[in-house]
Design an enzyme around this catalytic site. Structure first.
Site, short mmCIF file in Angstrom:
data_model
loop_
_atom_site.label_atom_id
_atom_site.label_comp_id
_atom_site.label_asym_id
_atom_site.label_seq_id
_atom_site.Cartn_x
_atom_site.Cartn_y
_atom_site.Cartn_z
N GLN A 1 34.92 40.78 43.40
CA GLN A 1 35.95 41.39 44.23
C GLN A 1 35.81 42.90 44.29
O GLN A 1 35.66 43.55 43.25
CB GLN A 1 37.32 41.04 43.64
N SER B 1 40.09 47.32 44.07
CA SER B 1 40.59 48.55 43.46
C SER B 1 39.57 49.67 43.53
O SER B 1 38.35 49.44 43.53
CB SER B 1 40.92 48.31 41.98
N GLU C 1 45.77 34.12 45.23
CA GLU C 1 45.36 34.48 43.88
C GLU C 1 46.42 34.07 42.86
O GLU C 1 46.11 33.76 41.73
CB GLU C 1 45.12 35.99 43.81
N ASN D 1 52.68 43.78 36.47
CA ASN D 1 53.98 43.10 36.40
C ASN D 1 55.09 43.94 37.04
O ASN D 1 56.08 43.39 37.54
CB ASN D 1 54.30 42.73 34.95
N GLU D 2 54.90 45.26 37.04
CA GLU D 2 55.89 46.11 37.71
C GLU D 2 55.80 45.93 39.22
O GLU D 2 56.82 45.89 39.92
CB GLU D 2 55.66 47.58 37.32
#
Lengths: 406, 374
Positions: A126, A129, A248, A392-393
């Site tokens: 992938q 980022s 995903e 998680n944020e």
């Protein structure tokens, strides 16, 4: 309301179990269950075995060679595979790029790429980022500009991707690249498939806290990519990327693997002695195991509720998958922490050689000291789970915005 | 596997939802909490008409033969309405114990009366100093020619002031036994009081209370298993009530985040508050899963599996309820701590649920100890 599996579902579970018992190679499951270092061929060999059985892609529709299983069957399959110690089927090809190619790719791309994903020929990674674009992914700056030439039109790609998982083995990378600076930043992104052998690509390892090489930086310097490798339309890549992120998150709860790791934790707590008694008799430690088990029991049912709703509505999971991601990752982290803690003093030794499948142990140390190499390492490694796949944020932002409308 | 309610269950849910919205509004509930009875006798009659007082009983005794999932559905709605009626103590707990352990004559005498809304029961079991342990009973039952004489004291008997009869646990020569005692029996004194959440309870003293030979429920010395089963059933119901309250609190809080403005914008635009709200939603969904597990297992014939699942659920739901209740108050700011708003009342009920029939630590410990046997 019935939490029991139906007779057909039970029969299906038995079929999966029988298959795993007959075809999962013992040397591979030993590595998985023992927390040993996995090699490329472990993943590839298992994918080929699954493909031979017709089970190479459990979530794909049958017209692409998938099983066509419903979400409950997929869940049973994942649970049994985890329990038996099968390697995880890496998501990058099967769960991430393939659904995008099916939904937005052209017929030529579908015929070219999908069969090589399901049969284990191509290893995908992938390219999302970037050093400056983590949670704010749409700000990405790797550029692709289109050039016309005698040997066909190309994009020329320049930039840097990071947090690339297992790209050191990859044949292909799917990338989000900037093809326009006009308008909103989301509106200038395209989705490109790039052959990792193309000149100008450099893969550099990033060593993680556990000392292992799992992720990479990928550099692109004047990399020529045929325009035939563009998915869908230019500047529409953000739409495809969001679609991919939804896929995903399926299976992200990781319930099967966490159930296996909980069992391992309980076994460790029975073996390890504390002041002459099994550690499990220490109420403080036992209560911490119990607390994780409660979390996992709740998550298992929440996961089944989401899966059942998916099956009825015939759709990919919506924002409620964020709940599964948050809870699933927290539980995985709690389990790795308690497994490490269960080892006491022997959580300390750093013996990377003990991760080798043929490590025979050290006569100077107790046998369970071998576990430290994987268990403390896993604890450090698994801090990633609350960061990757949308931290998680970010998941809480999704819940706030998509479910709650804040 | 399926997580759907049947058409019948959905219809009942809808009936209760409409009743709560129309006839059990918060200000009405406030007046009830301050009334002499502490609940609505007219609502109790309506519950009888709806059939929910008959829900868990066999058809032979005027019941509807419902299961613990039906009870879950009812409790979730009663939770949303913050209903004050002693449904858990009279119907779920005592009714369930008579159903499971009572004689044919006791079932005939009591279950149709409970189902019809004509009779209320309360369990007089826990005693001061015994905390949540179910086998700590000092009350004695001495056999005599006319039955038994009961002596002892019972602590915080829920629903006691309105009860017509008590199910009293006492030690006789054989061990722990259960007896039916009339509320007006000579020698029985009762000190009633409101609880923190507006319901009613009482401390009870028995000095030379005489009960007849037909007062014994179940076999002499055999009551502990019945009590454990009854309390498990009640705890599963309380978990569902808590989930109903948490859902209501989340809706109320979300609405407040969208309408309350500070710094020129709705406070729900602030990420610190958004993430708390997300945590509340996650906790509630997880609690709903555990309440479902408890309901499904509450009917299990396997006592160990039933107890383990209910302990797990009660521990987890209580932890979730604490988070949701405390954060709902916090997100409402000053309004969260005043008596005028319903939020504080939901929070108080959630908190009391967490302290009824075992708190989170007690149930976590009970669950944790099953790991030793595994």
């Amino acid at each position: 309301m019935d939490l029991n599996f139906t007779a057909e579902e039970q029969a299906f579970r038995e079929e999966v179990r029988a298959f795993l018992s007959a075809r999962l190679p013992a040397e591979i499951s030993r590595k998985v269950l023992g927390g040993k270092r996995m090699e490329k061929n472990d993943f590839v060999a298992w994918q080929k075995i699954l493909h031979q059985q017709g089970w190479g892609a459990v979530a794909w529709p049958t017209n692409y060679g998938g099983t066509g299983w419903n979400p409950v069957q997929q869940h049973i399959f994942e649970e049994e595979c985890a329990d038996a110690g099968a390697p995880m089927q890496l998501p990058f090809g099967l769960k991430m790029v393939a659904p995008v190619i099916m939904a937005f790719g052209n017929a030529a791309q579908q015929q070219r790429f999908l069969p090589r994903i399901i049969d284990g020929t191509d290893w995908w990674c992938q390219g999302y980022s970037e050093p400056g674009s983590g949670s704010d992914l749409a700000s990405l700056s790797t550029r692709a500009h289109r050039v016309e030439s005698a040997d066909g039109d190309h994009y020329v790609v320049n930039g840097q991707k990071t947090w690339n998982t297992l790209g050191q083995y990859a044949d292909w990378i799917f990338c989000l690249v900037r093809t326009s600076s006009e308008g909103r930043q989301q509106a200038g992104i395209s989705f490109l498939l790039i052959d990792m052998k193309t000149p100008g690509i450099t893969v550099r390892p990033i060593i993680m806290m556990d000392g292992e090489h799992e992720i990479n930086e990928v550099w692109f310097e004047d990399v020529r990519v045929p325009t035939a490798n563009l998915i869908g339309e230019e500047n529409k890549g953000w739409t495809y990327a969001k679609f991919l992120l939804g896929h995903e998150r399926t299976g992200i709860a990781g319930v099967g693997r966490s159930k296996r790791e909980l069992q391992k934790l309980k076994e460790l707590a029975k073996q390890e002695s504390a002041d002459g008694r099994p550690l499990i008799e220490d109420q403080r430690f036992r209560d911490r195991i119990a607390q994780v088990e409660l979390e996992l029991m709740a998550l298992e049912i929440t996961n089944l509720r989401v899966i059942s709703a998916e099956g009825e509505k015939q759709r990919a999971p919506g924002p409620e998958a964020s709940i599964l991601k948050i809870k699933g990752s927290e539980i995985q982290q709690m389990l790795t922490e308690l497994q490490m803690q269960a080892l006491g003093h022997y959580a300390l030794p750093y013996l990377p050689e003990a991760l080798d499948a043929d490590w025979k142990g050290d006569p100077m140390m107790p046998a369970y000291a071998d576990d430290a190499a994987s268990l403390s390492g896993h604890y450090f490694n698994y801090r990633k789970t609350s960061i990757y796949g949308g931290s998680n944020e970010i998941q809480k932002n999704i819940i706030s915005q998509m479910i709650l409308g804040l | 596997m399926n997580f759907n309610y049947t058409e019948e269950q959905l219809a009942l849910q809808d009936t209760l939802r409409r009743f709560i919205a129309k006839d059990y509004a918060f200000e009405h509930r406030r007046a009830l909490a301050n009334s002499a009875d502490g609940f609505d006798r007219a609502a109790w009659k309506t519950f009888a008409d709806f059939g929910i007082l008959a829900l868990p009983f066999p058809e032979d005794f005027g019941g509807l033969n419902g299961n613990a999932v039906d009870t879950m559905l009812v409790m979730e709605m009663l939770g949303r309405g913050l209903a004050l009626e002693p449904y858990v103590s009279s119907v779920v707990l005592c009714g369930g114990m008579i159903r499971d352990a009572g004689s044919q004559a006791q079932k005939e005498a009591l279950l149709p009366a409970i189902a019809g809304g004509e009779m209320m029961l309360a369990l007089a079991h826990h005693e001061a100093g015994g905390r949540y342990a179910l086998d700590r009973v000092a009350t004695t039952a001495a056999a005599n020619g006319n039955g038994w004489q009961l002596d002892g004291a019972k602590a915080v008997v829920l629903g006691a002031p309105s009860a017509d009869k008590f199910l009293v646990s006492a030690r006789d020569g054989q061990g722990l036994s259960l007896f039916l005692v009339d509320a007006g029996a000579p020698g029985l004194t009762l000190r009633g009081y409101p609880t923190q959440d507006g319901a009613r309870a009482a401390d009870i003293k028995m000095a030379g209370v005489q009960v007849g030979p037909d007062a014994l429920v179940g076999a002499a010395g055999d009551a502990l298993a019945s009590i454990e089963r009854g309390i498990d059933y009640a705890n599963a119901a309380l978990c569902a009530e808590a989930v109903g309250i948490m859902s209501a609190l989340n809706e109320i809080t979300l609405e407040y985040l969208k309408t309350r403005k500070q710094f020129g914008q709705p406070i729900g635009k602030f990420q610190a508050l958004q993430h708390r709200m997300a945590d509340m939603v996650i906790a509630t969904e997880q609690a709903r899963s555990m309440a479902t597990l408890a309901a499904v297992r509450a009917d299990s014939a396997d006592a160990a599996a039933r107890s383990r699942a209910v302990a797990a659920a009660k521990a987890y739901v209580t932890q979730s309820a604490r988070l949701v209740g405390q954060q709902a108050v916090q997100l409402h700011g000053g309004m969260g701590v005043v008596d005028e708003l319903n939020v504080g009342h939901y929070f108080k009920r959630l908190t009391m649920i967490g302290l009824t029939f075992g708190d989170a630590d007690y149930h976590l410990g009970k669950f944790s100890d099953t790991l030793l046997a595994a």
